[in-house]
Design a protein around this motif. Structure first.
Motif, PDB file in Angstrom:
ATOM      1  N   ALA A 194       0.839  -1.197   0.000  1.00  0.00           N
ATOM      2  CA  ALA A 194       0.000   0.000   0.000  1.00  0.00           C
ATOM      3  C   ALA A 194       0.875   1.249   0.000  1.00  0.00           C
ATOM      4  N   SER A 195       1.884   1.235  -0.862  1.00  0.00           N
ATOM      5  CA  SER A 195       2.691   2.430  -1.095  1.00  0.00           C
ATOM      6  C   SER A 195       1.835   3.443  -1.845  1.00  0.00           C
ATOM      7  N   THR A 196       2.404   4.610  -2.139  1.00  0.00           N
ATOM      8  CA  THR A 196       1.679   5.586  -2.957  1.00  0.00           C
ATOM      9  C   THR A 196       1.216   4.949  -4.259  1.00  0.00           C
ATOM     10  N   LEU A 197       2.123   4.236  -4.924  1.00  0.00           N
ATOM     11  CA  LEU A 197       1.772   3.596  -6.182  1.00  0.00           C
ATOM     12  C   LEU A 197       0.710   2.526  -5.979  1.00  0.00           C
ATOM     13  N   GLY A 198       0.837   1.729  -4.934  1.00  0.00           N
ATOM     14  CA  GLY A 198      -0.139   0.680  -4.674  1.00  0.00           C
ATOM     15  C   GLY A 198      -1.531   1.224  -4.414  1.00  0.00           C
ATOM     16  N   LEU A 199      -1.612   2.311  -3.646  1.00  0.00           N
ATOM     17  CA  LEU A 199      -2.910   2.920  -3.349  1.00  0.00           C
ATOM     18  C   LEU A 199      -3.545   3.510  -4.604  1.00  0.00           C
ATOM     19  N   ILE A 200      -2.726   4.042  -5.485  1.00  0.00           N
ATOM     20  CA  ILE A 200      -3.253   4.612  -6.727  1.00  0.00           C
ATOM     21  C   ILE A 200      -3.683   3.505  -7.692  1.00  0.00           C
ATOM     22  N   ILE A 201      -2.895   2.441  -7.792  1.00  0.00           N
ATOM     23  CA  ILE A 201      -3.281   1.328  -8.668  1.00  0.00           C
ATOM     24  C   ILE A 201      -4.597   0.715  -8.208  1.00  0.00           C
ATOM     25  N   VAL A 234      -7.522 -15.082  -0.109  1.00  0.00           N
ATOM     26  CA  VAL A 234      -7.662 -14.801  -1.540  1.00  0.00           C
ATOM     27  C   VAL A 234      -8.417 -15.928  -2.219  1.00  0.00           C
ATOM     28  N   GLU A 235      -8.192 -17.147  -1.766  1.00  0.00           N
ATOM     29  CA  GLU A 235      -8.950 -18.278  -2.317  1.00  0.00           C
ATOM     30  C   GLU A 235     -10.443 -18.104  -2.034  1.00  0.00           C
ATOM     31  N   GLU A 236     -10.775 -17.663  -0.822  1.00  0.00           N
ATOM     32  CA  GLU A 236     -12.180 -17.427  -0.471  1.00  0.00           C
ATOM     33  C   GLU A 236     -12.770 -16.294  -1.309  1.00  0.00           C
ATOM     34  N   ILE A 237     -12.028 -15.201  -1.431  1.00  0.00           N
ATOM     35  CA  ILE A 237     -12.520 -14.012  -2.140  1.00  0.00           C
ATOM     36  C   ILE A 237     -12.770 -14.316  -3.613  1.00  0.00           C
ATOM     37  N   THR A 238     -11.909 -15.121  -4.206  1.00  0.00           N
ATOM     38  CA  THR A 238     -11.999 -15.397  -5.647  1.00  0.00           C
ATOM     39  C   THR A 238     -12.810 -16.645  -5.971  1.00  0.00           C
ATOM     40  N   GLY A 239     -13.443 -17.240  -4.977  1.00  0.00           N
ATOM     41  CA  GLY A 239     -14.228 -18.438  -5.231  1.00  0.00           C
ATOM     42  C   GLY A 239     -13.380 -19.647  -5.559  1.00  0.00           C
ATOM     43  N   GLY A 240     -12.146 -19.668  -5.041  1.00  0.00           N
ATOM     44  CA  GLY A 240     -11.279 -20.826  -5.190  1.00  0.00           C
ATOM     45  C   GLY A 240     -10.300 -20.773  -6.343  1.00  0.00           C
ATOM     46  N   ARG A 241     -10.411 -19.775  -7.210  1.00  0.00           N
ATOM     47  CA  ARG A 241      -9.565 -19.804  -8.398  1.00  0.00           C
ATOM     48  C   ARG A 241      -8.286 -18.978  -8.263  1.00  0.00           C
ATOM     49  N   TYR A 291     -11.626  -5.100  -0.503  1.00  0.00           N
ATOM     50  CA  TYR A 291     -10.796  -6.188   0.031  1.00  0.00           C
ATOM     51  C   TYR A 291      -9.416  -5.655   0.419  1.00  0.00           C
ATOM     52  N   THR A 292      -9.161  -5.576   1.711  1.00  0.00           N
ATOM     53  CA  THR A 292      -7.854  -5.166   2.233  1.00  0.00           C
ATOM     54  C   THR A 292      -7.389  -6.228   3.217  1.00  0.00           C
ATOM     55  N   LEU A 293      -6.179  -6.743   3.015  1.00  0.00           N
ATOM     56  CA  LEU A 293      -5.678  -7.855   3.826  1.00  0.00           C
ATOM     57  C   LEU A 293      -4.371  -7.479   4.494  1.00  0.00           C
ATOM     58  N   ASN A 294      -4.229  -7.890   5.735  1.00  0.00           N
ATOM     59  CA  ASN A 294      -3.025  -7.650   6.521  1.00  0.00           C
ATOM     60  C   ASN A 294      -2.427  -8.997   6.918  1.00  0.00           C
ATOM     61  N   PRO A 295      -1.207  -9.320   6.470  1.00  0.00           N
ATOM     62  CA  PRO A 295      -0.606 -10.625   6.784  1.00  0.00           C
ATOM     63  C   PRO A 295      -0.449 -10.891   8.273  1.00  0.00           C
ATOM     64  N   PRO A 330      -9.828  -5.045  -7.007  1.00  0.00           N
ATOM     65  CA  PRO A 330      -8.534  -5.030  -6.328  1.00  0.00           C
ATOM     66  C   PRO A 330      -8.582  -5.688  -4.958  1.00  0.00           C
ATOM     67  N   VAL A 331      -7.493  -6.366  -4.624  1.00  0.00           N
ATOM     68  CA  VAL A 331      -7.285  -6.922  -3.287  1.00  0.00           C
ATOM     69  C   VAL A 331      -5.947  -6.356  -2.813  1.00  0.00           C
ATOM     70  N   LEU A 332      -5.988  -5.465  -1.832  1.00  0.00           N
ATOM     71  CA  LEU A 332      -4.788  -4.754  -1.405  1.00  0.00           C
ATOM     72  C   LEU A 332      -4.203  -5.409  -0.165  1.00  0.00           C
ATOM     73  N   VAL A 333      -2.885  -5.685  -0.210  1.00  0.00           N
ATOM     74  CA  VAL A 333      -2.195  -6.381   0.881  1.00  0.00           C
ATOM     75  C   VAL A 333      -1.093  -5.485   1.439  1.00  0.00           C
ATOM     76  N   ASP A 334      -1.092  -5.292   2.753  1.00  0.00           N
ATOM     77  CA  ASP A 334      -0.031  -4.511   3.391  1.00  0.00           C
ATOM     78  C   ASP A 334      -0.042  -4.767   4.891  1.00  0.00           C
ATOM     79  N   LEU A 335       1.079  -4.444   5.538  1.00  0.00           N
ATOM     80  CA  LEU A 335       1.202  -4.588   6.985  1.00  0.00           C
ATOM     81  C   LEU A 335       0.723  -3.363   7.742  1.00  0.00           C
ATOM     82  N   ASP A 336       0.524  -2.245   7.031  1.00  0.00           N
ATOM     83  CA  ASP A 336       0.171  -0.974   7.661  1.00  0.00           C
ATOM     84  C   ASP A 336      -1.342  -0.814   7.690  1.00  0.00           C
ATOM     85  N   ALA A 337      -1.918  -0.919   8.882  1.00  0.00           N
ATOM     86  CA  ALA A 337      -3.376  -0.851   9.021  1.00  0.00           C
ATOM     87  C   ALA A 337      -3.926   0.510   8.620  1.00  0.00           C
TER      88      ALA A 337
END
Length: 328
Positions: free
Chosen positions: A159-166, A210-217, A197-201, A177-184
């Protein structure tokens, strides 16, 4: 011309010199230059592979015309945004250099750049938004590189500047989009812009979620734009024969790649390192309020305060998304 030259933490100096203007160039009075904390940290480092001739950072800037220019139809004092993407030929091959990344950048009071790198700013686009045009242009080239499109899942690791814009561009182009970052806090900012969809490891099992979100694919594509989450996660979160884009600039730190995953899943790896050709589109997206930038500027400093900020960023290189240096 006065420019900050940063060789390392012990050699940060303000250099005054004559500013030559070559044929086809435009002279600009700089107004605001945006730097990330990782940019400053890179320039302050003594890494063995760093180009010793590269000492002036800055690849995002808003400026004023310092003279009339009939080619651009701009008068002295008109606002402009500077594209850092410079086309040149090397051994007969056209290449793109990025100011502040491949050659000295924009952290100075005046610059001369090719006329094709100067873009007029509409009155409705404030300076604080215009400095992000470069990232929107780069983000557009990232999405243009993909075969995935409308309705497909795109995992964005970082979720850098570029990631947030993408993530915002993906929504606009009707991807998921499914955004992944450690910064809440950064994930919360993305959520406020409609990224569902925002995920924090730290809390989420990424592959399972991601498997759940995409229906397994799993996702059709992923983009790696951050340094906090291991790169290999971008490989694991896409389906077989999916696409993985590494986006950003060459000052990014290196990462270990699990080639076995690439081969087992027969992934397509793509590198995108510039936004050449997309600056006009980026400005239009800002003018039409498609991309939001509120919350991306974390600090503002005066031109004279650069050395203190460099030291701070060397200690905490991921502290700020964007630092705006006010020149005037």
């Amino acid at each position: 011309m006065k420019a900050w030259h940063i060789e390392n933490l012990e050699r940060i100096k303000l250099v005054e010199s004559v500013l030559p203007k070559k044929d086809g160039e435009v002279k600009l009075k700089m107004s605001k230059v945006a730097i990330s904390s990782t940019d400053f940290a890179y320039f302050a480092s003594d890494t063995p592979n760093k180009d010793a001739s590269l000492t002036v950072p800055g690849h995002s800037a808003v400026a004023y015309m310092s003279e009339d220019d009939d080619r651009l139809g701009l008068k002295m004092g008109a606002r402009a945004v500077v594209s850092p993407f410079v086309m040149h030929e090397e051994h007969g091959v056209k290449k793109i250099s990025v100011l502040g990344v491949d050659v000295n950048g924009l952290l100075s009071d005046f610059v001369s750049v090719p006329a094709e790198n100067v873009y007029a700013l509409p009155d409705g686009v404030p300076d604080d938004e215009a400095i992000f045009a470069e990232y929107i242009a780069l983000g557009n080239n990232v999405l243009n590189s993909l075969e995935a499109g409308k309705g497909d899942f795109l995992v964005i690791v970082g979720a850098s500047t570029l990631g947030l814009i993408i993530a915002q561009l993906a929504l606009y182009y009707q991807m998921i989009p499914v955004l992944v970052d450690l910064d809440a806090e950064k994930l919360a900012l993305a959520a406020s812009w409609g990224v569902y969809y925002t995920l924090n490891p730290t809390y989420d099992n990424l592959e399972r979620r991601v498997e759940e979100i995409t229906g397994g694919r799993m996702a059709e594509s992923s983009v790696y734009v951050g340094d906090g989450v291991p790169f290999n996660m971008a490989l694991r979160l896409v389906k077989d024969k999916g696409e993985v884009v590494v986006a950003g600039y060459s000052v990014r730190s290196g990462h270990t790649i699990d080639v076995s995953v690439v081969l087992q899943k027969q992934l397509r790896l793509i590198g995108v390192a510039d936004g050449y050709g997309e600056m006009s589109s980026a400005i239009n997206l800002l003018a039409n309020r498609i991309v939001k930038t509120d919350g991306l500027i974390n600090s503002r400093i005066d031109f004279s305060e650069v050395p203190e900020m460099v030291v701070q960023c060397a200690q905490y290189p991921y502290q700020y998304n964007k630092i705006v240096v006010n020149i005037d």
